[in-house]
Design a protein around this motif. Structure first.
Motif, PDB file in Angstrom:
ATOM      1  N   GLU A  59      31.917  33.023  50.377  1.00 19.90           N
ATOM      2  CA  GLU A  59      30.915  31.932  49.619  1.00 19.90           C
ATOM      3  C   GLU A  59      29.689  31.701  51.276  1.00 19.90           C
ATOM      4  OE1 GLU A  59      33.385  28.662  49.012  1.00 19.90           O
ATOM      5  OE2 GLU A  59      34.959  29.479  47.875  1.00 19.90           O
ATOM      6  N   TYR A 117      33.942  34.839  34.480  1.00 21.64           N
ATOM      7  CA  TYR A 117      32.912  35.430  34.255  1.00 21.64           C
ATOM      8  C   TYR A 117      34.064  37.262  34.950  1.00 21.64           C
ATOM      9  CZ  TYR A 117      28.839  38.114  36.525  1.00 21.64           C
ATOM     10  OH  TYR A 117      28.157  39.239  36.604  1.00 21.64           O
ATOM     11  N   SER A 168      35.628  29.350  37.624  1.00 23.88           N
ATOM     12  CA  SER A 168      34.390  29.925  36.223  1.00 23.88           C
ATOM     13  C   SER A 168      34.393  31.669  36.772  1.00 23.88           C
ATOM     14  CB  SER A 168      33.260  28.959  36.741  1.00 23.88           C
ATOM     15  OG  SER A 168      32.910  28.948  38.482  1.00 23.88           O
ATOM     16  N   ARG A 169      34.463  31.237  38.760  1.00 21.79           N
ATOM     17  CA  ARG A 169      34.300  33.269  38.834  1.00 21.79           C
ATOM     18  C   ARG A 169      34.893  34.379  37.788  1.00 21.79           C
ATOM     19  NH1 ARG A 169      33.708  31.641  43.619  1.00 21.79           N
ATOM     20  NH2 ARG A 169      36.256  32.127  44.358  1.00 21.79           N
ATOM     21  N   CYS A 217      37.348  37.840  42.949  1.00 20.16           N
ATOM     22  CA  CYS A 217      37.946  36.354  42.496  1.00 20.16           C
ATOM     23  C   CYS A 217      37.568  35.884  43.657  1.00 20.16           C
ATOM     24  CB  CYS A 217      39.577  36.380  42.514  1.00 20.16           C
ATOM     25  SG  CYS A 217      40.176  37.160  40.551  1.00 20.16           S
ATOM     26  N   TYR A 227      24.619  31.182  40.946  1.00 21.04           N
ATOM     27  CA  TYR A 227      25.396  30.887  41.635  1.00 21.04           C
ATOM     28  C   TYR A 227      26.476  29.714  40.867  1.00 21.04           C
ATOM     29  CZ  TYR A 227      25.428  27.327  46.308  1.00 21.04           C
ATOM     30  OH  TYR A 227      26.348  27.519  47.287  1.00 21.04           O
ATOM     31  N   VAL A 262      32.166  42.018  42.625  1.00 23.29           N
ATOM     32  CA  VAL A 262      32.676  40.920  41.527  1.00 23.29           C
ATOM     33  C   VAL A 262      34.321  41.002  42.263  1.00 23.29           C
ATOM     34  CG1 VAL A 262      33.972  41.976  38.845  1.00 23.29           C
ATOM     35  CG2 VAL A 262      31.995  42.860  39.943  1.00 23.29           C
ATOM     36  N   THR A 266      27.946  29.888  38.500  1.00 26.97           N
ATOM     37  CA  THR A 266      28.610  30.190  37.992  1.00 26.97           C
ATOM     38  C   THR A 266      29.998  30.980  39.403  1.00 26.97           C
ATOM     39  OG1 THR A 266      28.489  31.129  36.069  1.00 26.97           O
ATOM     40  CG2 THR A 266      29.850  32.145  36.910  1.00 26.97           C
ATOM     41  N   LEU A 267      29.372  31.937  40.393  1.00 26.87           N
ATOM     42  CA  LEU A 267      30.302  32.007  41.491  1.00 26.87           C
ATOM     43  C   LEU A 267      30.908  31.172  42.296  1.00 26.87           C
ATOM     44  CD1 LEU A 267      27.252  35.706  41.741  1.00 26.87           C
ATOM     45  CD2 LEU A 267      29.924  35.317  40.143  1.00 26.87           C
ATOM     46  N   LYS A 268      30.238  29.952  42.827  1.00 29.76           N
ATOM     47  CA  LYS A 268      30.434  29.378  43.517  1.00 29.76           C
ATOM     48  C   LYS A 268      32.346  28.666  42.986  1.00 29.76           C
ATOM     49  CE  LYS A 268      28.137  24.498  42.852  1.00 29.76           C
ATOM     50  NZ  LYS A 268      27.665  23.874  43.177  1.00 29.76           N
ATOM     51  N   ASN A 269      32.582  28.967  42.537  1.00 29.85           N
ATOM     52  CA  ASN A 269      33.712  27.610  41.409  1.00 29.85           C
ATOM     53  C   ASN A 269      35.102  28.956  41.365  1.00 29.85           C
ATOM     54  OD1 ASN A 269      35.263  26.885  39.049  1.00 29.85           O
ATOM     55  ND2 ASN A 269      34.597  24.694  39.873  1.00 29.85           N
ATOM     56  N   LEU A 324      26.840  34.396  49.840  1.00 29.95           N
ATOM     57  CA  LEU A 324      26.779  33.732  48.259  1.00 29.95           C
ATOM     58  C   LEU A 324      25.413  32.393  48.266  1.00 29.95           C
ATOM     59  CD1 LEU A 324      26.560  33.454  44.496  1.00 29.95           C
ATOM     60  CD2 LEU A 324      28.706  32.123  45.621  1.00 29.95           C
TER      61      LEU A 324
END
Length: 168
Positions: A9, A62, A58-59, A5, A50, A3, A52-55, A12
């Motif tokens: 990538e 989250y 949005s990360r 910021c 994916y 977890v 959510t976490l690629k941006n 990911l």
């Protein structure tokens, strides 16, 4: 994935493709309905994770959500000076709808771009602090991240409004 910021990538993307191959429903076409449904759920979850976490933004949302700091319909109160500045910009944009002025519109765009850059810089710095902080420091940093995140939402709405203006 940790977890954080700022994430790797490439890692990911590799995990996303690995999970896509492992859980793709087509590989379970001969299995029972329960297994097929479970694989479909896992594939859907993998796709959502994916996305959510690629941006970065949005990360951040989250992470705030994981920590119970943002909820649907959250009425976070920002400082009055910032809100006053937002109100002035919104009033200017409403005036420009009825009385177009190319110079004032460009000034408003420039002001919003400066505010966006400041907020993004602040969010990036806070994200780096969050990622390197010990567990005891993270709640305090997340409160600052929450403040910057809510400011960024105001700027996003202003940019959406500005995008509706036709070039003069």
């Amino acid at each position: 994935m940790p977890v954080a910021c700022f994430i790797d990538e490439q890692l990911l993307k590799e995990k996303y493709y690995q999970n896509t191959r492992q859980y793709h429903p087509d590989q379970f076409g001969q299995d029972d309905d329960a297994t097929q449904n479970r694989m479909l759920e896992l594939t859907t979850l993998n796709n959502a994770a994916y996305k959510t976490l690629k941006n970065f933004n949005s990360r951040v949302h989250y992470i705030l959500d994981l920590n119970g700091l943002v909820t649907e319909g959250d009425k976070h109160t920002l400082d009055p000076a910032f809100l006053g500045e937002m109100m002035e910009l919104n009033e200017l944009l409403m005036e420009l709808e009825f009385d177009p002025d190319a110079e004032k519109l460009e000034q408003a765009r420039a002001q919003v771009n400066v505010l966006e850059a400041e907020i993004n810089d602040n969010l990036n710095q806070l994200g780096q602090q969050y990622d390197s902080a010990g567990a005891g420091q993270k709640p305090e940093i997340l409160q600052q991240v929450k403040e910057a995140y809510h400011r960024s939402k105001y700027i996003l709405r202003l940019k959406e409004t500005l995008a509706k203006f036709a070039p003069l």
